[in-house]
Design an enzyme around this catalytic site. Structure first.
Site, mmCIF file in Angstrom:
data_model
loop_
_atom_site.group_PDB
_atom_site.id
_atom_site.type_symbol
_atom_site.label_atom_id
_atom_site.label_comp_id
_atom_site.label_asym_id
_atom_site.label_seq_id
_atom_site.Cartn_x
_atom_site.Cartn_y
_atom_site.Cartn_z
ATOM 1 C CG ASN A 43 -5.481 -2.713 -5.360
ATOM 2 O OD1 ASN A 43 -5.247 -3.377 -6.373
ATOM 3 N ND2 ASN A 43 -5.394 -3.223 -4.141
ATOM 4 C CE1 TYR B 198 -11.877 -7.008 -2.190
ATOM 5 C CE2 TYR B 198 -11.242 -4.715 -2.446
ATOM 6 C CZ TYR B 198 -11.013 -5.971 -1.915
ATOM 7 O OH TYR B 198 -9.931 -6.183 -1.113
ATOM 8 N N GLY C 268 -8.143 -18.632 -5.294
ATOM 9 C CA GLY C 268 -9.483 -18.440 -4.727
ATOM 10 C C GLY C 268 -9.502 -18.138 -3.243
ATOM 11 C CD GLU D 286 -2.768 -1.401 2.393
ATOM 12 O OE1 GLU D 286 -3.843 -2.022 2.310
ATOM 13 O OE2 GLU D 286 -2.287 -1.009 3.473
#
Lengths: 164, 164
Positions: B124, B131, B95, B27
């Site tokens: 990102n 998501y 996964g 990050e």
């Protein structure tokens, strides 16, 4: 003119609930409030409360509220989070919001918090200027992601784990 | 190839701490991690823990982790928050992240949460696409505001309340 901040008691819950709805209206999201007064009472005024509230008073009259809880940062440890801060329009300009943030900063210090946080709507310029004036930094790099209501169950019940 | 998610135990804390630092590096914020392993242990693996963790495994080998806690929304009530999700680069594409989100969605359902939330960095793109693929919505309208470290004490000790 005197201003004051005190811990909320169970008798304040209807006042808090009414301000939660007024705040949502200001945030253009009145239809988003699914919480009921009963739920609010159960979540915050029973054993193992999920949040804690303060009442802001002007000359002894209830004029606003704060609702907080503790979060956790893997960078800074325990954090104090201010979920809601609302002062009724007719009581603004008296320093109630600043009193609230100063007192909550004190709570954060006493609780050993590495952070004291909240969020602001990107179009709420007066609030952004106010928060900057008390030393807060804004970080627009992180975006909220969420699943709500049925979407949570849809993911929980999605394709079998073995095929993921 | 088998993947698995299990609750973390105190013995996993050093592994979790190492991944917290790897995630911060990804990050671009490695210098922001002030948390120590001792603090992490005290905050999450003693009485009244501030968070809970899961370990992600691939063929029985530790490959990632999640760190969560509960928040409160005055719109939706109790919420599950995913603070950290990290899978070691060499175990990606199996996964594990989807397994984690599915299982945590199940936790959110079981805990009666109206929301399951996390944040993503605006640059990102792969994470944002992932998501969205599992049904999450992004809400860039809300901006993080915070006081950290000394700035909290500065506000707490600022001008006397009577002059605010």
């Amino acid at each position: 003119m005197s201003i004051n901040m005190r811990s909320a008691s169970v008798e304040d819950a209807p006042f808090i609930f009414s301000l939660i709805n007024k705040l949502a209206e200001f945030e253009k999201a009145a239809d988003q409030v699914k919480l009921t007064l009963d739920q609010l009472l159960q979540d915050g005024f029973s054993s193992n409360p999920l949040y804690f509230c303060h009442i802001l008073e002007s000359d002894g009259i209830k004029a606003g509220f704060t609702l907080c809880y503790f979060r956790y940062s893997t960078w800074k440890g325990k954090s104090l989070y201010l979920e809601d801060l609302f002062v009724e329009p007719e009581y603004r300009g008296r320093g109630l919001a600043k009193l609230a943030l100063k007192r909550l900063a004190n709570t954060a210090v006493n609780e050993g918090c590495g952070r004291f946080e909240w969020q602001v709507l990107d179009w709420n310029e007066p609030a952004i200027m106010f928060y900057k004036s008390i030393g807060a930094t804004l970080d627009p790099e992180w975006i909220n992601c969420r699943l709500e209501g049925k979407a949570i169950g849809d993911l929980a019940n999605s394709i079998p784990l073995s095929s993921i």
